[in-house]
Design a protein around this motif. Structure first.
Motif, short mmCIF file in Angstrom:
data_model
loop_
_atom_site.label_atom_id
_atom_site.label_comp_id
_atom_site.label_asym_id
_atom_site.label_seq_id
_atom_site.Cartn_x
_atom_site.Cartn_y
_atom_site.Cartn_z
N ASP A 110 1.30 4.17 -2.76
CA ASP A 110 1.15 5.58 -2.37
C ASP A 110 2.30 6.41 -2.96
N THR B 279 0.83 -1.21 0.00
CA THR B 279 0.00 0.00 0.00
C THR B 279 0.86 1.25 0.00
N ASP B 280 1.92 1.25 0.81
CA ASP B 280 2.80 2.42 0.88
C ASP B 280 3.60 2.60 -0.41
#
Length: 382
Positions: free
Chosen positions: A253, A249-250
């Protein structure tokens, strides 16, 4: 280094060694007027960060940092949200470094010295007055350089998401052997563009934070190095799959923020140098991948990322300093040749297999490369 900067243990400056050191409390800078337009001087000690002026007009701003303390230090200029406008790392006691930052927009910024290269640093407000045209608005070659480098960053961030997803899937499947083989590969794409990730103050600690980094109370340790310890030391835990999912997820991002970046030529040049500082402070010392000992993968990626930033600026470098480009080629080639001597199959020897003579040779090669790379910012902004 991120705004929540890593603690430097076993730090090997290319000419200075320092032990594990803690950060210091904040003091305000000394405002001494604007001077004659020369570099803004920064007198960094173990307990203070004295800056000759607390403001400057928009445009190229040059800081000359002198470390008058006993600890290796860093200097940063932050914009709102701790976005890094520019940084210099690994300034040993008694040494000086220049930081050239293009700041086209007026407003309030923040300076920070970080004695011991840890903590939030000794911070103070810094005001930029007026506004200035971006160099990329008036120079087609510089505009092409930043656009080309952003394409490189985009491709690397795409690959980071892909390989990190594969790594996370192996962790979730509890396939330790596969996860271990993918760990240094996924990190390669991160390490090539690390200055970009670090410019986002919130992302780098999530992706690349280490166990002994300073974190706010209640903030969990996540990212590559948490999973590295799980895989090589503690064994996979019940929450390892969730940590892996958060890592993906990061990474996504980070990729999602790339299109909105407006890089300056100075940022490319400073990033090229900061990647070599990363090699000096983490990879040559074995501090970066302390559980897996896959530091040479990161070493190679940092150098490749530095070379990509310099290559983007090469037409401008050649036009302004015809002798600098060939010297950069020679020094990058020397580091690459050295690293090729440590290849094993598709990877590299583990850090634990290196001898003190090996690390000495690496330090000397990176030191020799860092010297001409440090001239790039001044050349392209002249």
């Amino acid at each position: 280094m991120s705004p929540v900067t890593r603690t430097a243990a076993g730090l090997a400056s290319l000419t200075v060694a320092a032990a594990l050191l803690a950060g210091c409390t904040s003091t305000a800078p000394t405002a001494q007027g604007a001077g004659d337009g020369g570099p803004i001087t920064v007198n960094a000690t173990d307990t203070a960060c004295e800056i000759s002026t607390a403001q400057a007009p928009a445009g190229n701003v040059t800081f000359r940092i002198t470390n008058a303390g006993s600890k290796v230090t860093e200097f940063y200029l932050y914009a709102t949200g701790d976005r890094i406008m520019g940084e210099v790392e690994n300034i040993g006691p008694g040494l000086s470094r220049d930081l050239i930052v293009e700041v086209p927009d007026g407003g309030t910024y923040t300076t920070a010295c970080k004695p011991g290269m840890s903590g939030d640093g000794i911070r103070a407000p810094f005001t930029v007055t007026g506004s200035a045209q971006r160099a990329t608005d008036t120079d087609a070659e510089l505009a092409a350089a930043t656009a080309g480098y952003l394409r490189y960053v985009s491709s690397q961030s795409d690959a980071l998401v892909t390989k990190t997803s594969e790594f996370a899937a192996a962790v979730s499947a509890r396939d330790v052997a596969k996860a271990k083989s993918l760990f240094p590969v996924a990190r390669t794409y991160y390490e090539r563009i690390e200055p970009i990730a670090e410019s986002f103050g919130d992302l780098d600690p999530k992706l690349d934070g280490r166990e002994d980094d300073e974190r706010d109370p209640g903030v969990a340790w996540t990212g590559f190095h948490r999973l590295e310890k799980d895989l090589w030391v503690d064994g996979l835990k019940a929450d390892s799959p969730q940590v892996a999912a958060t890592l993906v997820t990061d990474a996504k991002d980070l990729r999602g923020r790339i299109p909105g970046l407006k890089l300056t030529p100075a940022e490319l040049a400073n990033g090229a140098k900061s990647l070599l500082d990363e090699v000096a402070t983490g990879k040559i010392t074995g501090e970066e991948d302390r559980y897996s000992h896959t530091d040479l993968w990161d070493f190679q990626a940092n150098v490749e990322g530095s070379q990509a930033a310099v290559a983007a600026l090469r037409p401008v470098i050649d036009a302004k300093d015809p002798a600098l480009g060939p010297l950069l080629d020679q020094r990058f080639a020397a580091v690459d040749t050295l690293l090729q001597g440590y290849r094993v199959g598709d990877g590299y020897k583990l850090y634990t297999q290196l001898t003190p003579e090996d690390t000495k040779k690496m330090a000397a090669a990176v030191d020799a490369l860092a010297e001409p790379v440090s001239k790039v910012a001044g050349t392209v902004t002249a």
